[in-house]
Design a protein around this motif. Structure first.
Motif, PDB file in Angstrom:
ATOM      1  N   SER A  85      99.877 -26.103  61.751  1.00 38.97           N
ATOM      2  CA  SER A  85      98.228 -25.815  61.899  1.00 38.97           C
ATOM      3  C   SER A  85      97.693 -26.752  60.739  1.00 38.97           C
ATOM      4  CB  SER A  85      97.874 -24.324  61.561  1.00 38.97           C
ATOM      5  OG  SER A  85      96.484 -24.255  61.645  1.00 38.97           O
ATOM      6  N   TYR A 118     104.627 -22.160  61.908  1.00 38.76           N
ATOM      7  CA  TYR A 118     105.228 -21.116  62.763  1.00 38.76           C
ATOM      8  C   TYR A 118     106.487 -21.416  63.547  1.00 38.76           C
ATOM      9  CZ  TYR A 118     100.098 -20.187  62.295  1.00 38.76           C
ATOM     10  OH  TYR A 118      98.935 -20.095  61.777  1.00 38.76           O
ATOM     11  N   GLY A 147     106.119 -28.314  68.676  1.00 40.88           N
ATOM     12  CA  GLY A 147     107.372 -29.185  69.178  1.00 40.88           C
ATOM     13  C   GLY A 147     107.740 -29.153  70.537  1.00 40.88           C
ATOM     14  N   ALA A 148     108.846 -29.682  71.037  1.00 42.43           N
ATOM     15  CA  ALA A 148     109.184 -29.766  72.453  1.00 42.43           C
ATOM     16  C   ALA A 148     110.076 -28.365  72.523  1.00 42.43           C
ATOM     17  CB  ALA A 148     109.823 -30.796  72.763  1.00 42.43           C
ATOM     18  N   TYR A 187     107.911 -19.697  67.138  1.00 37.78           N
ATOM     19  CA  TYR A 187     107.838 -18.851  68.330  1.00 37.78           C
ATOM     20  C   TYR A 187     108.938 -18.841  69.032  1.00 37.78           C
ATOM     21  CZ  TYR A 187     102.685 -18.955  67.790  1.00 37.78           C
ATOM     22  OH  TYR A 187     101.308 -18.758  67.190  1.00 37.78           O
ATOM     23  N   TYR A 227      92.645 -19.928  74.067  1.00 38.07           N
ATOM     24  CA  TYR A 227      93.189 -21.159  74.453  1.00 38.07           C
ATOM     25  C   TYR A 227      93.853 -21.250  75.689  1.00 38.07           C
ATOM     26  CZ  TYR A 227      93.005 -21.483  69.198  1.00 38.07           C
ATOM     27  OH  TYR A 227      92.499 -21.336  67.977  1.00 38.07           O
ATOM     28  N   GLN A 273     102.508 -25.952  80.361  1.00 39.55           N
ATOM     29  CA  GLN A 273     103.875 -26.193  79.995  1.00 39.55           C
ATOM     30  C   GLN A 273     104.610 -26.594  81.240  1.00 39.55           C
ATOM     31  OE1 GLN A 273     106.364 -22.695  78.819  1.00 39.55           O
ATOM     32  NE2 GLN A 273     107.509 -23.860  77.485  1.00 39.55           N
ATOM     33  N   GLN A 322     109.212 -29.489  78.316  1.00 38.17           N
ATOM     34  CA  GLN A 322     108.308 -30.019  77.427  1.00 38.17           C
ATOM     35  C   GLN A 322     107.685 -28.989  76.659  1.00 38.17           C
ATOM     36  OE1 GLN A 322     105.625 -32.647  78.942  1.00 38.17           O
ATOM     37  NE2 GLN A 322     106.866 -33.437  80.742  1.00 38.17           N
ATOM     38  N   GLY A 323     107.049 -29.369  75.549  1.00 39.66           N
ATOM     39  CA  GLY A 323     106.373 -28.376  74.758  1.00 39.66           C
ATOM     40  C   GLY A 323     105.142 -28.028  75.559  1.00 39.66           C
ATOM     41  N   LEU A 324     104.249 -27.452  74.729  1.00 43.28           N
ATOM     42  CA  LEU A 324     102.857 -27.013  74.902  1.00 43.28           C
ATOM     43  C   LEU A 324     101.621 -28.200  75.043  1.00 43.28           C
ATOM     44  CD1 LEU A 324     104.581 -24.456  74.536  1.00 43.28           C
ATOM     45  CD2 LEU A 324     102.517 -23.192  74.194  1.00 43.28           C
ATOM     46  N   LEU A 350      99.678 -20.899  80.040  1.00 39.80           N
ATOM     47  CA  LEU A 350      99.676 -19.970  79.210  1.00 39.80           C
ATOM     48  C   LEU A 350      98.405 -19.987  78.390  1.00 39.80           C
ATOM     49  CD1 LEU A 350     103.135 -20.995  77.636  1.00 39.80           C
ATOM     50  CD2 LEU A 350     102.850 -18.681  78.522  1.00 39.80           C
ATOM     51  N   ASP A 383      93.604 -31.752  74.804  1.00 37.30           N
ATOM     52  CA  ASP A 383      94.396 -33.117  74.979  1.00 37.30           C
ATOM     53  C   ASP A 383      94.568 -33.620  76.533  1.00 37.30           C
ATOM     54  OD1 ASP A 383      96.524 -31.958  72.579  1.00 37.30           O
ATOM     55  OD2 ASP A 383      94.918 -33.189  72.202  1.00 37.30           O
ATOM     56  N   PHE A 406     110.228 -22.689  69.548  1.00 36.64           N
ATOM     57  CA  PHE A 406     108.926 -23.552  69.082  1.00 36.64           C
ATOM     58  C   PHE A 406     108.675 -23.510  67.730  1.00 36.64           C
ATOM     59  CE2 PHE A 406     108.344 -25.322  73.289  1.00 36.64           C
ATOM     60  CZ  PHE A 406     108.628 -24.333  74.022  1.00 36.64           C
ATOM     61  N   PHE A 438     100.243 -15.110  72.460  1.00 38.82           N
ATOM     62  CA  PHE A 438     100.146 -15.704  73.672  1.00 38.82           C
ATOM     63  C   PHE A 438     100.322 -14.484  74.978  1.00 38.82           C
ATOM     64  CE2 PHE A 438     100.400 -20.055  73.630  1.00 38.82           C
ATOM     65  CZ  PHE A 438     100.671 -20.311  72.237  1.00 38.82           C
ATOM     66  N   GLY A 457      95.391 -20.148  61.954  1.00 40.41           N
ATOM     67  CA  GLY A 457      96.023 -20.918  63.259  1.00 40.41           C
ATOM     68  C   GLY A 457      96.814 -20.084  63.827  1.00 40.41           C
ATOM     69  N   PHE A 486     103.424 -24.150  84.588  1.00 41.16           N
ATOM     70  CA  PHE A 486     103.497 -22.780  83.856  1.00 41.16           C
ATOM     71  C   PHE A 486     102.320 -22.674  82.902  1.00 41.16           C
ATOM     72  CE2 PHE A 486     104.746 -18.683  83.083  1.00 41.16           C
ATOM     73  CZ  PHE A 486     105.052 -18.479  81.891  1.00 41.16           C
ATOM     74  N   LEU A 531      97.638 -28.570  75.174  1.00 33.15           N
ATOM     75  CA  LEU A 531      96.444 -27.850  75.060  1.00 33.15           C
ATOM     76  C   LEU A 531      95.541 -28.395  76.192  1.00 33.15           C
ATOM     77  CD1 LEU A 531      94.676 -25.729  73.508  1.00 33.15           C
ATOM     78  CD2 LEU A 531      93.996 -27.601  71.972  1.00 33.15           C
ATOM     79  N   TYR A 591      90.031 -24.758  74.610  1.00 34.66           N
ATOM     80  CA  TYR A 591      90.073 -24.181  73.732  1.00 34.66           C
ATOM     81  C   TYR A 591      88.397 -23.473  73.601  1.00 34.66           C
ATOM     82  CZ  TYR A 591      89.143 -27.668  70.205  1.00 34.66           C
ATOM     83  OH  TYR A 591      88.850 -28.872  69.536  1.00 34.66           O
ATOM     84  N   GLN A 630      98.176 -17.989  66.742  1.00 33.42           N
ATOM     85  CA  GLN A 630      97.817 -17.696  68.287  1.00 33.42           C
ATOM     86  C   GLN A 630      98.706 -16.662  68.748  1.00 33.42           C
ATOM     87  OE1 GLN A 630      97.142 -21.104  70.165  1.00 33.42           O
ATOM     88  NE2 GLN A 630      96.050 -21.973  68.442  1.00 33.42           N
ATOM     89  N   TYR A 686      96.858 -23.394  77.375  1.00 32.30           N
ATOM     90  CA  TYR A 686      98.138 -24.548  77.769  1.00 32.30           C
ATOM     91  C   TYR A 686      98.675 -24.791  78.879  1.00 32.30           C
ATOM     92  CZ  TYR A 686      97.659 -23.771  72.433  1.00 32.30           C
ATOM     93  OH  TYR A 686      97.490 -23.774  71.116  1.00 32.30           O
TER      94      TYR A 686
END
Lengths: 113, 112
Positions: A92, A33, A104-105, A35, B33, B37, B41-43, B90, B59, A88, B103, B99, B88, B45, B48, B101, B35
């Motif tokens: 999956s 994906y 990813g970051a 985003y 889900y 943030q 940095q990324g997201l 989400l 995680d 991003f 937001f 898979g 933040f 989890l 869920y 999703q 998340y």
């Protein structure tokens, strides 16, 4: 996430093409994906590609998938100022039977005039 | 008007207080889900849920709790046990078995 890697920053001139790259580690990934996140907002699903495809095009967006190298890219043609955002990549993994995504970051894209 | 809503958009909390973040969806999605943030940095989890009355830790579940009493709603409580809650948050939803999703707009929590 540690399974998905992206470069952190990209600067591009308005009107040029942007290419955002991503590598992933899970060879069993079924969907990948892209985003987009604008400042202070949630993530917007841009596009996704099935793992049995090599390319997908949607208007100004082109997604390329190289399964052998586990490399995914997003090309934005004729980049506009509204394309400035964080992008991003996410996978999956098939091994995850509850379909969690690994992100990813993020790559911050800055469009300059 | 379909989609995912989160409220409030901004939330301020004093240290030691619990706070609940709302997430509602009218997309008829089975899975939801949460998340977190952090800047640059990324997201990550938190929790869920694939079905009503069931949820799993992600995680970074420590210091958080959730409930899934209705298909449309998946509230997240940030407890006083969470050591660094400013972030933040989400919420996302998706169809079970895929898979993909979608937001919500996010809630920015600041602990004073």
């Amino acid at each position: 996430g540690e399974d998905v890697e992206q470069s952190l920053f990209l600067s591009v001139r308005e009107g040029d093409s942007s290419v955002i790259n991503c590598t992933y580690t899970d060879s069993s990934s079924t969907y990948l994906y892209w985003y987009k996140q604008e400042p202070g907002a949630g993530l917007q699903l841009l596009t996704y590609i099935f793992s049995n495809m090599d390319m997908k095009q949607d208007q100004r967006l082109t997604v390329l998938l190289n399964k052998k190298d586990k490399h995914l890219s997003l090309r934005i043609a004729d980049t506009q100022t509204g394309d400035s955002a964080i992008y991003f990549c996410a996978e999956s993994p098939e091994r995850s039977n509850d379909y969690k995504l690994s992100f990813g970051a993020g790559t911050t894209v800055t469009v300059r005039a | 008007d379909g989609g995912i809503t989160q409220s409030p958009k901004y939330l301020f909390r004093k240290e030691g207080q619990n706070v609940t973040l709302s997430c509602e969806q009218n997309l008829n999605h089975d899975a939801m889900y949460w998340y977190r943030q952090d800047p640059g940095q990324g997201l990550r989890l938190i929790y869920y849920s694939q079905i009503v009355n069931d949820f799993q830790k992600g995680d970074i579940a420590e210091g958080y709790s959730v409930s899934r009493e209705k298909k449309e709603s998946f509230p997240l409580t940030v407890t006083s046990a969470q050591k660094n809650p400013t972030a933040f948050y989400l919420c996302a939803s998706g169809l079970a078995g895929t898979g993909t999703q979608y937001f919500g707009p996010g809630t920015r929590l600041t602990v004073l």
